[in-house]
Design a protein around this motif. Structure first.
Motif, short mmCIF file in Angstrom:
data_model
loop_
_atom_site.label_atom_id
_atom_site.label_comp_id
_atom_site.label_asym_id
_atom_site.label_seq_id
_atom_site.Cartn_x
_atom_site.Cartn_y
_atom_site.Cartn_z
N ILE A 67 -2.01 -11.67 -4.96
CA ILE A 67 -2.37 -10.30 -4.59
C ILE A 67 -2.71 -9.53 -5.86
O ILE A 67 -1.93 -9.55 -6.82
N ASP A 68 -3.86 -8.90 -5.85
CA ASP A 68 -4.23 -7.97 -6.92
C ASP A 68 -3.86 -6.58 -6.46
O ASP A 68 -4.34 -6.11 -5.42
N ILE A 69 -2.98 -5.92 -7.24
CA ILE A 69 -2.50 -4.59 -6.89
C ILE A 69 -2.93 -3.61 -7.97
O ILE A 69 -2.64 -3.83 -9.15
N GLU A 70 -3.61 -2.56 -7.55
CA GLU A 70 -4.01 -1.52 -8.49
C GLU A 70 -2.90 -0.48 -8.57
O GLU A 70 -2.41 0.00 -7.55
N LEU A 71 -2.49 -0.17 -9.78
CA LEU A 71 -1.51 0.88 -10.03
C LEU A 71 -2.27 2.08 -10.55
O LEU A 71 -3.02 1.98 -11.53
N SER A 72 -2.10 3.21 -9.89
CA SER A 72 -2.81 4.42 -10.31
C SER A 72 -1.86 5.61 -10.30
O SER A 72 -0.91 5.64 -9.51
N GLN A 98 0.88 -1.18 0.00
CA GLN A 98 0.00 0.00 0.00
C GLN A 98 0.92 1.22 0.00
O GLN A 98 1.42 1.60 1.04
N VAL A 99 1.15 1.82 -1.15
CA VAL A 99 2.11 2.92 -1.25
C VAL A 99 1.47 4.12 -1.94
O VAL A 99 0.92 3.99 -3.04
N GLN A 100 1.57 5.25 -1.29
CA GLN A 100 1.16 6.52 -1.89
C GLN A 100 2.43 7.31 -2.16
O GLN A 100 3.23 7.54 -1.25
N VAL A 101 2.64 7.71 -3.41
CA VAL A 101 3.86 8.42 -3.78
C VAL A 101 4.03 9.67 -2.92
O VAL A 101 5.14 10.00 -2.52
N GLY A 119 11.51 -2.34 0.43
CA GLY A 119 11.55 -1.19 -0.46
C GLY A 119 11.10 -1.43 -1.88
O GLY A 119 11.05 -0.51 -2.69
N ILE A 120 10.71 -2.66 -2.21
CA ILE A 120 10.34 -2.98 -3.59
C ILE A 120 9.22 -2.08 -4.10
O ILE A 120 9.35 -1.43 -5.13
N ALA A 121 8.11 -2.06 -3.39
CA ALA A 121 6.95 -1.30 -3.87
C ALA A 121 7.20 0.21 -3.83
O ALA A 121 6.81 0.93 -4.75
N SER A 122 7.84 0.70 -2.77
CA SER A 122 8.06 2.14 -2.67
C SER A 122 9.03 2.62 -3.75
O SER A 122 8.85 3.69 -4.33
N GLN A 123 10.06 1.83 -4.06
CA GLN A 123 10.98 2.20 -5.13
C GLN A 123 10.27 2.20 -6.48
O GLN A 123 10.47 3.09 -7.31
N LEU A 172 3.67 6.19 -9.51
CA LEU A 172 2.39 5.49 -9.42
C LEU A 172 2.10 5.09 -7.98
O LEU A 172 3.00 4.64 -7.27
N ASN A 173 0.87 5.25 -7.57
CA ASN A 173 0.44 4.75 -6.27
C ASN A 173 0.11 3.27 -6.44
O ASN A 173 -0.35 2.85 -7.50
N THR A 174 0.35 2.49 -5.40
CA THR A 174 -0.03 1.08 -5.44
C THR A 174 -1.01 0.83 -4.30
O THR A 174 -0.81 1.32 -3.19
N GLN A 175 -2.05 0.09 -4.63
CA GLN A 175 -3.07 -0.21 -3.62
C GLN A 175 -3.47 -1.67 -3.75
O GLN A 175 -3.80 -2.14 -4.84
#
Length: 184
Positions: free
Chosen positions: A137-142, A52-55, A98-102, A109-112
Protein backbone atom coordinates in the motif's frame (compact mmCIF):
# COMPACT_ATOMS: atom_id res chain seq x y z
CA UNK A 1 -32.23 -36.58 -48.37
CA UNK A 2 -32.65 -38.71 -45.22
CA UNK A 3 -28.90 -39.26 -45.09
CA UNK A 4 -28.20 -35.50 -45.29
CA UNK A 5 -30.72 -34.86 -42.49
CA UNK A 6 -29.07 -37.46 -40.24
CA UNK A 7 -25.62 -36.00 -40.90
CA UNK A 8 -26.94 -32.49 -40.26
CA UNK A 9 -28.59 -33.60 -36.99
CA UNK A 10 -25.37 -35.26 -35.83
CA UNK A 11 -23.40 -32.11 -36.70
CA UNK A 12 -25.83 -29.94 -34.75
CA UNK A 13 -25.68 -32.26 -31.73
CA UNK A 14 -21.87 -32.42 -31.85
CA UNK A 15 -21.70 -28.62 -32.19
CA UNK A 16 -24.09 -28.20 -29.27
CA UNK A 17 -22.01 -30.54 -27.09
CA UNK A 18 -18.80 -28.69 -27.98
CA UNK A 19 -20.45 -25.32 -27.35
CA UNK A 20 -21.88 -26.47 -24.01
CA UNK A 21 -18.51 -27.85 -22.87
CA UNK A 22 -16.76 -24.66 -23.94
CA UNK A 23 -19.25 -22.52 -22.04
CA UNK A 24 -18.89 -24.67 -18.92
CA UNK A 25 -15.09 -24.44 -19.06
CA UNK A 26 -15.23 -20.69 -19.57
CA UNK A 27 -17.70 -20.30 -16.73
CA UNK A 28 -15.57 -22.31 -14.32
CA UNK A 29 -12.48 -20.31 -15.30
CA UNK A 30 -14.34 -17.04 -14.93
CA UNK A 31 -15.78 -17.96 -11.57
CA UNK A 32 -12.33 -18.52 -10.05
CA UNK A 33 -11.18 -15.19 -11.48
CA UNK A 34 -14.27 -13.45 -10.17
CA UNK A 35 -13.80 -15.16 -6.78
CA UNK A 36 -10.25 -13.82 -6.63
CA UNK A 37 -11.44 -10.37 -7.69
CA UNK A 38 -14.21 -10.44 -5.06
CA UNK A 39 -11.72 -11.49 -2.36
CA UNK A 40 -9.32 -8.69 -3.37
CA UNK A 41 -12.18 -6.19 -3.30
CA UNK A 42 -12.93 -7.09 0.34
CA UNK A 43 -9.25 -6.80 1.26
CA UNK A 44 -8.93 -3.43 -0.47
CA UNK A 45 -12.09 -2.15 1.19
CA UNK A 46 -10.75 -3.08 4.61
CA UNK A 47 -7.41 -1.36 4.00
CA UNK A 48 -9.03 1.75 2.50
CA UNK A 49 -11.31 2.05 5.52
CA UNK A 50 -8.38 1.54 7.85
CA UNK A 51 -5.93 4.00 6.26
CA UNK A 52 -8.02 6.81 4.71
CA UNK A 53 -7.89 9.25 7.64
CA UNK A 54 -8.64 12.94 7.79
CA UNK A 55 -7.53 14.53 11.05
CA UNK A 56 -10.56 16.83 10.96
CA UNK A 57 -12.80 13.76 11.15
CA UNK A 58 -11.19 12.57 14.37
CA UNK A 59 -12.42 14.04 17.62
CA UNK A 60 -9.36 15.97 18.78
CA UNK A 61 -10.73 16.75 22.22
CA UNK A 62 -12.46 13.98 24.07
CA UNK A 63 -14.40 15.06 27.14
CA UNK A 64 -14.29 11.82 29.09
CA UNK A 65 -13.11 8.25 28.92
CA UNK A 66 -16.58 6.78 28.32
CA UNK A 67 -17.05 8.83 25.14
CA UNK A 68 -13.62 7.73 23.92
CA UNK A 69 -14.49 4.08 24.59
CA UNK A 70 -17.85 4.48 22.81
CA UNK A 71 -16.10 6.03 19.80
CA UNK A 72 -13.55 3.19 19.67
CA UNK A 73 -16.27 0.55 19.86
CA UNK A 74 -18.24 2.27 17.09
CA UNK A 75 -15.17 2.36 14.85
CA UNK A 76 -14.38 -1.29 15.58
CA UNK A 77 -17.96 -2.34 14.75
CA UNK A 78 -17.64 -0.71 11.31
CA UNK A 79 -14.96 -3.28 10.38
CA UNK A 80 -17.11 -6.32 11.22
CA UNK A 81 -18.65 -6.82 7.74
CA UNK A 82 -15.17 -7.30 6.24
CA UNK A 83 -13.88 -9.83 8.79
CA UNK A 84 -14.66 -13.35 9.93
CA UNK A 85 -15.43 -13.68 13.64
CA UNK A 86 -11.92 -14.99 14.30
CA UNK A 87 -10.44 -12.25 12.11
CA UNK A 88 -12.43 -9.57 13.92
CA UNK A 89 -11.25 -10.76 17.35
CA UNK A 90 -7.59 -10.61 16.21
CA UNK A 91 -8.13 -7.25 14.47
CA UNK A 92 -9.56 -5.70 17.65
CA UNK A 93 -7.00 -7.39 19.95
CA UNK A 94 -4.15 -6.04 17.81
CA UNK A 95 -5.77 -2.57 17.79
CA UNK A 96 -5.53 -2.43 14.00
CA UNK A 97 -8.64 -0.27 13.72
CA UNK A 98 -6.89 2.59 15.49
CA UNK A 99 -3.35 2.48 14.11
CA UNK A 100 -3.79 5.05 11.35
CA UNK A 101 -6.14 7.35 13.25
CA UNK A 102 -3.81 7.44 16.28
CA UNK A 103 -0.85 8.14 14.02
CA UNK A 104 -2.76 10.87 12.16
CA UNK A 105 -3.97 12.46 15.38
CA UNK A 106 -0.54 12.39 17.05
CA UNK A 107 1.28 13.83 14.02
CA UNK A 108 -1.58 16.02 12.74
CA UNK A 109 -1.24 14.38 9.33
CA UNK A 110 -3.94 13.15 6.98
CA UNK A 111 -3.36 9.73 5.46
CA UNK A 112 -4.65 8.81 2.03
CA UNK A 113 -4.28 5.49 0.24
CA UNK A 114 -2.81 6.16 -3.19
CA UNK A 115 -2.33 2.61 -4.45
CA UNK A 116 -3.03 -0.91 -3.23
CA UNK A 117 -1.63 -3.96 -4.96
CA UNK A 118 -2.57 -7.55 -4.07
CA UNK A 119 -0.55 -10.54 -5.26
CA UNK A 120 -2.08 -14.01 -4.99
CA UNK A 121 0.42 -16.35 -3.37
CA UNK A 122 -1.34 -19.38 -4.96
CA UNK A 123 -0.11 -21.94 -2.43
CA UNK A 124 -0.63 -25.62 -3.22
CA UNK A 125 -1.90 -26.43 0.26
CA UNK A 126 -4.62 -23.75 0.28
CA UNK A 127 -8.10 -24.91 1.15
CA UNK A 128 -11.04 -24.38 -1.16
CA UNK A 129 -12.56 -20.88 -1.00
CA UNK A 130 -9.37 -19.44 0.51
CA UNK A 131 -6.93 -16.93 -0.91
CA UNK A 132 -3.60 -15.86 0.52
CA UNK A 133 -2.29 -12.51 -0.69
CA UNK A 134 0.78 -10.36 -0.26
CA UNK A 135 -0.08 -6.72 -0.54
CA UNK A 136 1.58 -3.35 -0.70
CA UNK A 137 0.00 0.00 0.00
CA UNK A 138 1.27 3.44 -0.93
CA UNK A 139 0.02 5.94 1.65
CA UNK A 140 0.35 9.67 1.19
CA UNK A 141 0.95 11.63 4.38
CA UNK A 142 -0.13 15.25 4.13
CA UNK A 143 -0.46 18.06 6.65
CA UNK A 144 -3.87 18.71 8.14
CA UNK A 145 -5.41 22.07 8.94
CA UNK A 146 -4.16 21.56 12.51
CA UNK A 147 -0.50 21.91 11.57
CA UNK A 148 1.65 24.48 9.83
CA UNK A 149 3.70 21.78 8.10
CA UNK A 150 3.40 21.76 4.31
CA UNK A 151 5.34 18.67 3.31
CA UNK A 152 3.81 15.64 1.60
CA UNK A 153 5.38 12.21 1.59
CA UNK A 154 4.45 8.75 0.46
CA UNK A 155 5.25 5.62 2.45
CA UNK A 156 4.95 2.10 1.10
CA UNK A 157 4.10 -0.68 3.49
CA UNK A 158 3.56 -4.38 2.92
CA UNK A 159 1.50 -7.10 4.51
CA UNK A 160 -0.10 -10.51 4.18
CA UNK A 161 -3.82 -11.26 4.17
CA UNK A 162 -5.85 -14.47 4.14
CA UNK A 163 -9.39 -14.14 2.78
CA UNK A 164 -11.96 -16.94 3.03
CA UNK A 165 -15.49 -17.53 1.84
CA UNK A 166 -17.82 -17.71 4.83
CA UNK A 167 -21.59 -17.98 4.47
CA UNK A 168 -21.21 -17.25 0.75
CA UNK A 169 -19.33 -13.98 1.39
CA UNK A 170 -15.62 -13.21 1.16
CA UNK A 171 -14.15 -12.08 4.50
CA UNK A 172 -10.71 -11.42 5.91
CA UNK A 173 -9.54 -14.19 8.24
CA UNK A 174 -6.05 -12.85 8.90
CA UNK A 175 -4.34 -9.53 8.20
CA UNK A 176 -0.69 -9.11 9.11
CA UNK A 177 0.21 -5.60 8.08
CA UNK A 178 3.74 -5.33 9.47
CA UNK A 179 3.07 -2.50 11.90
CA UNK A 180 2.25 -0.08 9.12
CA UNK A 181 2.37 3.52 10.28
CA UNK A 182 3.18 2.64 13.87
CA UNK A 183 6.88 2.37 13.02
CA UNK A 184 7.12 5.73 11.23
Amino acid sequence: MKKKTKVMTKAIIAGSVILTCSLLLMASGCSSESDEAAAIKVGKSLKMMQYQVQVADIETEIEDISKEQEAKLKVQEAYKPFLTEKGYIAFVANRQSGIASQYARKNKLNTQVKKIKFENMEQDNMEKDTFSFRYSIDIELSPSELTSSRGHSVVTKTGHMTIVKEDNEWKVLKDLDNGFLADE
